[in-house]
Design a protein around this motif. Structure first.
Motif, PDB file in Angstrom:
ATOM      1  N   GLY A  14     -10.298  -6.400   1.768  1.00 24.97           N
ATOM      2  CA  GLY A  14      -9.328  -5.708   0.926  1.00 24.97           C
ATOM      3  C   GLY A  14      -8.367  -6.667   0.259  1.00 24.97           C
ATOM      4  N   ASN A  15      -7.878  -7.627   1.010  1.00 27.01           N
ATOM      5  CA  ASN A  15      -6.921  -8.590   0.458  1.00 27.01           C
ATOM      6  C   ASN A  15      -7.566  -9.515  -0.578  1.00 27.01           C
ATOM      7  OD1 ASN A  15      -4.796  -7.568   1.931  1.00 27.01           O
ATOM      8  ND2 ASN A  15      -4.933  -9.104   3.549  1.00 27.01           N
ATOM      9  N   ALA A  16      -8.880  -9.688  -0.497  1.00 29.59           N
ATOM     10  CA  ALA A  16      -9.605 -10.506  -1.471  1.00 29.59           C
ATOM     11  C   ALA A  16     -10.013  -9.681  -2.695  1.00 29.59           C
ATOM     12  CB  ALA A  16     -10.844 -11.117  -0.818  1.00 29.59           C
ATOM     13  N   GLY A  57      -5.012  -2.162  -8.269  1.00 25.75           N
ATOM     14  CA  GLY A  57      -4.053  -1.790  -9.306  1.00 25.75           C
ATOM     15  C   GLY A  57      -2.620  -2.211  -9.025  1.00 25.75           C
ATOM     16  N   TYR A  58      -2.250  -2.250  -7.760  1.00 23.64           N
ATOM     17  CA  TYR A  58      -0.880  -2.635  -7.375  1.00 23.64           C
ATOM     18  C   TYR A  58      -0.829  -4.013  -6.727  1.00 23.64           C
ATOM     19  CZ  TYR A  58       0.868   2.066  -8.325  1.00 23.64           C
ATOM     20  OH  TYR A  58       1.244   3.239  -8.927  1.00 23.64           O
ATOM     21  N   ASN A  59      -1.948  -4.756  -6.791  1.00 26.83           N
ATOM     22  CA  ASN A  59      -1.992  -6.083  -6.179  1.00 26.83           C
ATOM     23  C   ASN A  59      -1.520  -6.015  -4.720  1.00 26.83           C
ATOM     24  OD1 ASN A  59      -2.492  -8.884  -6.197  1.00 26.83           O
ATOM     25  ND2 ASN A  59      -0.346  -9.320  -6.610  1.00 26.83           N
ATOM     26  N   THR A  60      -2.005  -4.994  -4.014  1.00 23.48           N
ATOM     27  CA  THR A  60      -1.565  -4.730  -2.643  1.00 23.48           C
ATOM     28  C   THR A  60      -2.283  -5.630  -1.651  1.00 23.48           C
ATOM     29  OG1 THR A  60      -1.123  -2.431  -3.199  1.00 23.48           O
ATOM     30  CG2 THR A  60      -1.393  -2.949  -0.851  1.00 23.48           C
ATOM     31  N   HIS A  61      -1.495  -6.244  -0.776  1.00 25.90           N
ATOM     32  CA  HIS A  61      -2.033  -7.032   0.325  1.00 25.90           C
ATOM     33  C   HIS A  61      -1.577  -6.390   1.632  1.00 25.90           C
ATOM     34  CE1 HIS A  61      -2.741  -9.809  -2.930  1.00 25.90           C
ATOM     35  NE2 HIS A  61      -3.627 -10.383  -2.140  1.00 25.90           N
ATOM     36  N   THR A  62      -2.472  -6.407   2.591  1.00 16.64           N
ATOM     37  CA  THR A  62      -2.265  -5.736   3.864  1.00 16.64           C
ATOM     38  C   THR A  62      -2.139  -6.766   4.972  1.00 16.64           C
ATOM     39  OG1 THR A  62      -3.641  -3.928   3.045  1.00 16.64           O
ATOM     40  CG2 THR A  62      -3.226  -3.993   5.421  1.00 16.64           C
ATOM     41  N   GLN A  63      -1.117  -6.582   5.803  1.00 19.13           N
ATOM     42  CA  GLN A  63      -0.916  -7.444   6.965  1.00 19.13           C
ATOM     43  C   GLN A  63      -0.976  -6.589   8.219  1.00 19.13           C
ATOM     44  OE1 GLN A  63       2.803  -9.592   6.925  1.00 19.13           O
ATOM     45  NE2 GLN A  63       2.747  -9.921   9.123  1.00 19.13           N
ATOM     46  N   PHE A  81       2.300  -3.372   3.922  1.00 19.65           N
ATOM     47  CA  PHE A  81       1.756  -3.565   2.582  1.00 19.65           C
ATOM     48  C   PHE A  81       2.783  -4.286   1.725  1.00 19.65           C
ATOM     49  CE2 PHE A  81      -0.160   0.665   3.707  1.00 19.65           C
ATOM     50  CZ  PHE A  81      -1.486   0.265   3.758  1.00 19.65           C
ATOM     51  N   THR A  82       2.331  -5.269   0.963  1.00 20.59           N
ATOM     52  CA  THR A  82       3.165  -5.891  -0.059  1.00 20.59           C
ATOM     53  C   THR A  82       2.399  -5.819  -1.371  1.00 20.59           C
ATOM     54  OG1 THR A  82       2.258  -8.086   0.428  1.00 20.59           O
ATOM     55  CG2 THR A  82       4.329  -7.492   1.521  1.00 20.59           C
ATOM     56  N   GLU A  87       8.651  -0.287  -4.073  1.00 18.77           N
ATOM     57  CA  GLU A  87       9.278  -0.725  -2.822  1.00 18.77           C
ATOM     58  C   GLU A  87       9.062  -2.214  -2.560  1.00 18.77           C
ATOM     59  OE1 GLU A  87       7.972   3.564  -2.489  1.00 18.77           O
ATOM     60  OE2 GLU A  87       7.038   1.694  -3.106  1.00 18.77           O
ATOM     61  N   GLY A  88       7.994  -2.783  -3.087  1.00 16.76           N
ATOM     62  CA  GLY A  88       7.678  -4.191  -2.854  1.00 16.76           C
ATOM     63  C   GLY A  88       7.021  -4.441  -1.516  1.00 16.76           C
ATOM     64  N   THR A  89       7.548  -3.814  -0.477  1.00 17.30           N
ATOM     65  CA  THR A  89       7.001  -3.894   0.881  1.00 17.30           C
ATOM     66  C   THR A  89       7.177  -2.532   1.531  1.00 17.30           C
ATOM     67  OG1 THR A  89       7.656  -6.222   1.064  1.00 17.30           O
ATOM     68  CG2 THR A  89       7.186  -5.066   3.112  1.00 17.30           C
TER      69      THR A  89
END
Length: 112
Positions: A14-16, A57-63, A81-82, A87-89
């Motif tokens: 997902g992050n890639a 679409g939102y350039n979302t990265h998951t931690q 999520f960032t 919200e940004g995060t």
């Protein structure tokens, strides 16, 4: 099935923004239910729409924050999520049901 490894690899795909690999984690008829966006997404086509809209679409990265395996075929995941959303995060959760080594059902929710 090693659920911890599976989840880490799912997050990495997902992050890639690797759509093909990401969809490979789901059964063809999997359902992704996300009440925070008011929709259920069915099958690979529906899940791809979700992924394209809310992740790419939102350039979302998951931690990963915390993973709890609740049964042989179930897990609860807490994430952060960032991305490029207001919200940004933001925190979120996923509740997984697995079948045949893939995701059969997943309920996603944002923590407001």
């Amino acid at each position: 099935m090693d659920i911890e490894t599976f989840i880490n690899e799912w997050i990495a795909a997902g992050n890639a923004f690797d759509t093909k690999n990401y969809l490979g984690f789901y059964l063809e008829d999997a359902i992704l239910d996300d009440p925070s966006v008011g929709s259920k997404f069915e099958g690979h086509a529906g899940i791809q729409r979700y992924f394209d809209s809310y992740f790419i679409g939102y350039n979302t990265h998951t931690q990963l924050v915390k993973l709890t395996v609740t049964a042989e075929n179930k897990a609860h995941l807490e994430v952060l999520f960032t991305g490029d959303f207001p919200e940004g995060t933001i925190g979120g959760t996923f509740d997984f049901t697995f079948k045949n080594g893939k995701i059969a059902f997943i309920k996603a929710d944002l923590k407001h």
